[in-house]
Design an enzyme around this catalytic site. Structure first.
Site, PDB file in Angstrom:
ATOM      1  N   ARG A 103       0.656  -1.145  -0.066  1.00 37.80           N
ATOM      2  CA  ARG A 103       0.010  -0.043   0.019  1.00 37.80           C
ATOM      3  C   ARG A 103       0.512   1.148  -0.038  1.00 37.80           C
ATOM      4  O   ARG A 103       0.405   2.452   0.395  1.00 37.80           O
ATOM      5  CB  ARG A 103      -0.883   0.075   1.177  1.00 37.80           C
ATOM      6  N   GLU A 160       8.116  16.931 -25.935  1.00 41.47           N
ATOM      7  CA  GLU A 160       7.483  17.477 -24.603  1.00 41.47           C
ATOM      8  C   GLU A 160       8.045  18.767 -24.214  1.00 41.47           C
ATOM      9  O   GLU A 160       7.408  19.360 -23.454  1.00 41.47           O
ATOM     10  CB  GLU A 160       7.555  16.266 -23.703  1.00 41.47           C
ATOM     11  N   ARG A 192      -4.249  21.040 -14.794  1.00 38.26           N
ATOM     12  CA  ARG A 192      -3.265  20.115 -15.376  1.00 38.26           C
ATOM     13  C   ARG A 192      -3.484  19.493 -16.749  1.00 38.26           C
ATOM     14  O   ARG A 192      -2.602  19.075 -17.194  1.00 38.26           O
ATOM     15  CB  ARG A 192      -2.796  18.908 -14.031  1.00 38.26           C
ATOM     16  N   ASN A 225      -1.580  17.713 -21.255  1.00 38.64           N
ATOM     17  CA  ASN A 225      -1.864  16.772 -22.594  1.00 38.64           C
ATOM     18  C   ASN A 225      -2.212  17.558 -23.808  1.00 38.64           C
ATOM     19  O   ASN A 225      -2.657  16.874 -24.659  1.00 38.64           O
ATOM     20  CB  ASN A 225      -2.951  15.898 -21.869  1.00 38.64           C
ATOM     21  N   HIS A 242      -1.904  15.238 -26.829  1.00 38.03           N
ATOM     22  CA  HIS A 242      -1.946  13.976 -26.168  1.00 38.03           C
ATOM     23  C   HIS A 242      -3.262  12.968 -26.681  1.00 38.03           C
ATOM     24  O   HIS A 242      -3.191  11.867 -26.934  1.00 38.03           O
ATOM     25  CB  HIS A 242      -1.535  13.668 -24.802  1.00 38.03           C
ATOM     26  N   HIS A 282      -2.398   9.769 -28.061  1.00 34.36           N
ATOM     27  CA  HIS A 282      -2.636   8.385 -27.757  1.00 34.36           C
ATOM     28  C   HIS A 282      -3.470   7.478 -28.693  1.00 34.36           C
ATOM     29  O   HIS A 282      -3.234   6.356 -28.759  1.00 34.36           O
ATOM     30  CB  HIS A 282      -3.483   8.487 -26.533  1.00 34.36           C
TER      31      HIS A 282
HETATM   32  P1  NAD Z   1      11.258   4.953 -22.709  1.00 32.77           P
HETATM   33  O1  NAD Z   1      11.021   4.603 -21.239  1.00 32.77           O
HETATM   34  O2  NAD Z   1      10.688   3.689 -23.766  1.00 32.77           O
HETATM   35  O3  NAD Z   1      12.559   5.214 -23.044  1.00 32.77           O
HETATM   36  C1  NAD Z   1      13.022   5.353 -24.617  1.00 32.77           C
HETATM   37  C2  NAD Z   1      14.165   4.235 -24.763  1.00 32.77           C
HETATM   38  O4  NAD Z   1      15.473   5.064 -24.534  1.00 32.77           O
HETATM   39  C3  NAD Z   1      14.332   2.762 -24.541  1.00 32.77           C
HETATM   40  O5  NAD Z   1      14.616   1.936 -25.399  1.00 32.77           O
HETATM   41  C4  NAD Z   1      15.077   3.076 -23.127  1.00 32.77           C
HETATM   42  O6  NAD Z   1      15.558   1.913 -22.777  1.00 32.77           O
HETATM   43  C5  NAD Z   1      16.128   3.973 -23.746  1.00 32.77           C
HETATM   44  N1  NAD Z   1      17.149   4.773 -22.986  1.00 32.77           N
HETATM   45  C6  NAD Z   1      16.532   5.367 -21.923  1.00 32.77           C
HETATM   46  N2  NAD Z   1      17.698   6.052 -21.459  1.00 32.77           N
HETATM   47  C7  NAD Z   1      18.466   5.922 -22.078  1.00 32.77           C
HETATM   48  C8  NAD Z   1      20.017   6.221 -22.233  1.00 32.77           C
HETATM   49  N3  NAD Z   1      20.160   7.162 -21.189  1.00 32.77           N
HETATM   50  N4  NAD Z   1      20.934   5.795 -23.121  1.00 32.77           N
HETATM   51  C9  NAD Z   1      20.466   5.110 -24.020  1.00 32.77           C
HETATM   52  N5  NAD Z   1      19.155   4.457 -24.180  1.00 32.77           N
HETATM   53  C10 NAD Z   1      18.274   4.986 -23.042  1.00 32.77           C
HETATM   54  O7  NAD Z   1      10.304   6.068 -23.388  1.00 32.77           O
HETATM   55  P2  NAD Z   1      10.189   7.617 -22.840  1.00 32.77           P
HETATM   56  O8  NAD Z   1      10.093   8.373 -24.039  1.00 32.77           O
HETATM   57  O9  NAD Z   1      11.290   7.921 -21.877  1.00 32.77           O
HETATM   58  O10 NAD Z   1       8.892   7.548 -21.941  1.00 32.77           O
HETATM   59  C11 NAD Z   1       7.504   7.281 -22.751  1.00 32.77           C
HETATM   60  C12 NAD Z   1       6.631   6.788 -21.581  1.00 32.77           C
HETATM   61  O11 NAD Z   1       6.385   7.808 -20.463  1.00 32.77           O
HETATM   62  C13 NAD Z   1       5.261   6.415 -22.088  1.00 32.77           C
HETATM   63  O12 NAD Z   1       4.958   5.076 -21.619  1.00 32.77           O
HETATM   64  C14 NAD Z   1       4.543   7.691 -21.791  1.00 32.77           C
HETATM   65  O13 NAD Z   1       3.075   7.138 -21.525  1.00 32.77           O
HETATM   66  C15 NAD Z   1       5.115   8.051 -20.265  1.00 32.77           C
HETATM   67  N6  NAD Z   1       4.839   9.480 -19.987  1.00 32.77           N
HETATM   68  C16 NAD Z   1       4.526   9.609 -18.587  1.00 32.77           C
HETATM   69  C17 NAD Z   1       4.274  10.695 -18.148  1.00 32.77           C
HETATM   70  C18 NAD Z   1       3.725  10.848 -16.741  1.00 32.77           C
HETATM   71  O14 NAD Z   1       3.631  12.067 -16.390  1.00 32.77           O
HETATM   72  N7  NAD Z   1       3.940  10.034 -15.773  1.00 32.77           N
HETATM   73  C19 NAD Z   1       4.308  12.002 -19.047  1.00 32.77           C
HETATM   74  C20 NAD Z   1       4.804  11.796 -20.323  1.00 32.77           C
HETATM   75  C21 NAD Z   1       4.861  10.317 -20.956  1.00 32.77           C
HETATM   76  N1  GLY Z   2       2.297  14.490 -18.770  1.00 37.87           N
HETATM   77  C1  GLY Z   2       0.931  14.995 -18.428  1.00 37.87           C
HETATM   78  C2  GLY Z   2       0.802  15.097 -17.132  1.00 37.87           C
HETATM   79  O1  GLY Z   2       1.893  14.852 -16.019  1.00 37.87           O
HETATM   80  O2  GLY Z   2       0.043  15.866 -16.475  1.00 37.87           O
END
Ligand code: NAD
Ligand code: GLY
Length: 376
Positions: free
Chosen positions: A131, A195, A251, A255, A258, A262
């Site tokens: 939790r 982003e 917030r 998006n 997005h 998406h």
């Molecule tokens: P990812 O986590 O898939 O990373 C991209 C690629 O880069 C992967 O293959 C990873 O292994 C590689 N990688 C990471 N760091 C590296 C480094 N320093 N050197 C070499 N390779 C490296 O993708 P991302 O773009 O980082 O994240 C996308 C995800 O984030 C999506 O799932 C999206 O939905 C999510 N997201 C979440 C939020 C949030 O607010 N929580 C906001 C935006 C996106």
């Molecule tokens: N990436 C959108 C949020 O964090 O709200």
């Protein structure tokens, strides 16, 4: 690769995120993630778990483990498969398996070492294991440093919709080590720039002008340019999240792009287009929609399209159906967390550096999709 980032001992920048008892700091600089001092203010407990993936762990996990050794007597690691298509229950379970097999207790600190996929899954595991256990974000992609590691959105995908299962759960700290960006593939750097660019039209046109002037330097990973881009992005995100942690209203502007994005990701199958690529193209579509709704002039749509293209991102949407492409987009966009009673709600530009959430007639959305997608 010899890049001179400010050292952790020099005053690297810190962006605070103010959320009462859930407040924390985003540390931004070079030589941070493998310096024990970076973690000195965290609670000392008996165990820690480093969560990473098959690409990032070989590059950085050992260095993080060494930095944490003095603080945590027992450090465990789990290496997840790499890719958006693995942001699932099954992969999440690998984290729970490791925690339980090693007898990890409620004080175990989880460290998310990787991009947004690792960060979102580790955060969700931290939110739900016993939790709730503490966790730290160590983002290693540009996208994760400027967006996903900040603000506490955690979760996994469902085959019917992206990020549909999750929780709001804030980390104890975010450690953005700019030096890790040097090993990022160029396509991933571009995805992160989507982003960064997002923050301009929704919140800060001066920042957009700065990005336009520095886009070549950003694409070439100029350390000073990256440092400013990460810091300004985090400041804007912290400002938004500080006012609306759980997305009751404001917030949602984060998006921008997005809803279309998406649909692209889900319609093509997760992992075909990168999240940032889909968001980049989605911002072009959302800008056209804003224009058709009479909220913004054509010049800004054009400026944004050129900038997204210069960042190496696609500006033409993929076809998601041979028969009724726009219909397929609409169908996918109805499975969106902003949708209300089946009505799709879009983040639109609503004036200079201002965004709003609005609905739009299907016919208008169809026009935008037809305009922005590859022809049959
Ligand atoms: P990812 O986590 O898939 O990373 C991209 C690629 O880069 C992967 O293959 C990873 O292994 C590689 N990688 C990471 N760091 C590296 C480094 N320093 N050197 C070499 N390779 C490296 O993708 P991302 O773009 O980082 O994240 C996308 C995800 O984030 C999506 O799932 C999206 O939905 C999510 N997201 C979440 C939020 C949030 O607010 N929580 C906001 C935006 C996106
Ligand atoms: N990436 C959108 C949020 O964090 O709200």
């Amino acid at each position: 690769m010899n890049v001179l980032y400010p050292q952790a001992s020099s005053p690297s920048s810190t962006v605070p995120i103010n959320l009462q008892d859930r407040s924390y700091k985003i540390a931004i600089g070079g030589a941070l993630f493998d310096n024990p001092l970076t973690y000195s203010e965290l609670p000392g407990t008996s165990s820690a778990l480093i969560v990473s993936n098959t690409t990032v762990a070989p590059l950085y996990a050992q260095r993080l483990q060494t930095a944490l050794q003095g603080k945590y007597p027992n450090i465990h690691t789990v290496t997840l498969p790499d890719g958006e298509e693995f942001k699932t229950w099954q992969t999440l379970n690998l984290i729970f398996d490791t925690l339980l097999q090693n007898g990890c207790d409620r004080k175990t600190v989880l460290f998310a070492l990787g991009g947004g996929v690792v960060g979102d899954m580790t955060g969700f595991a931290a939110a739900s294991y016993m939790r709730g256990v503490p966790f730290v974000q160590v983002p290693t992609t540009l996208l994760a440093q400027v967006d996903s590691s900040v603000g506490g959105k955690t979760g996994i995908n469902h085959p019917l919709g992206k990020n549909m299962i999750g929780a709001f759960y804030q980390p104890l700290k975010v450690v953005c080590d700019l030096a890790t960006l040097q090993t990022l593939p160029q396509r991933e750097l571009s995805a992160g720039l989507a982003e960064v660019i997002k923050y301009g039209p929704i919140a800060d046109l001066e920042f957009m002008t700065w990005i336009e002037a520095r886009i070549d330097a950003l694409m070439a990973r100029d350390p000073a340019a990256l440092a400013h881009a990460v810091k300004r992005s985090c400041e804007i995100k912290a400002w938004v999240v500080g006012q609306d942690e759980r997305e009751a209203g404001l917030r949602a502007i984060l998006n921008f792009g997005h809803t279309f994005g998406h649909a692209i990701e889900a319609g093509l199958g997760y992992g075909q287009w990168l999240h940032g690529e889909a968001v980049g193209c989605g911002m072009v579509m959302a800008a056209h929609l804003s224009h058709r709704l009479g909220r913004v002039d054509a010049a800004l749509v054009q400026r944004l399209t050129v900038l997204i293209q210069k960042a190496g991102l696609p500006v033409t949407g993929p076809r998601l159906s041979r028969a009724d492409n726009a219909g397929r987009y609409l169908e996918l966009m109805r499975v969106d967390k902003k949708a209300e009673g089946g009505e799709i709600r879009f983040v639109v530009i609503d004036g200079p550096a201002r965004a709003a959430v609005r609905s739009a007639p299907d016919a208008l959305v169809r026009e935008v999709i037809d305009l922005c997608c590859a022809s049959a």
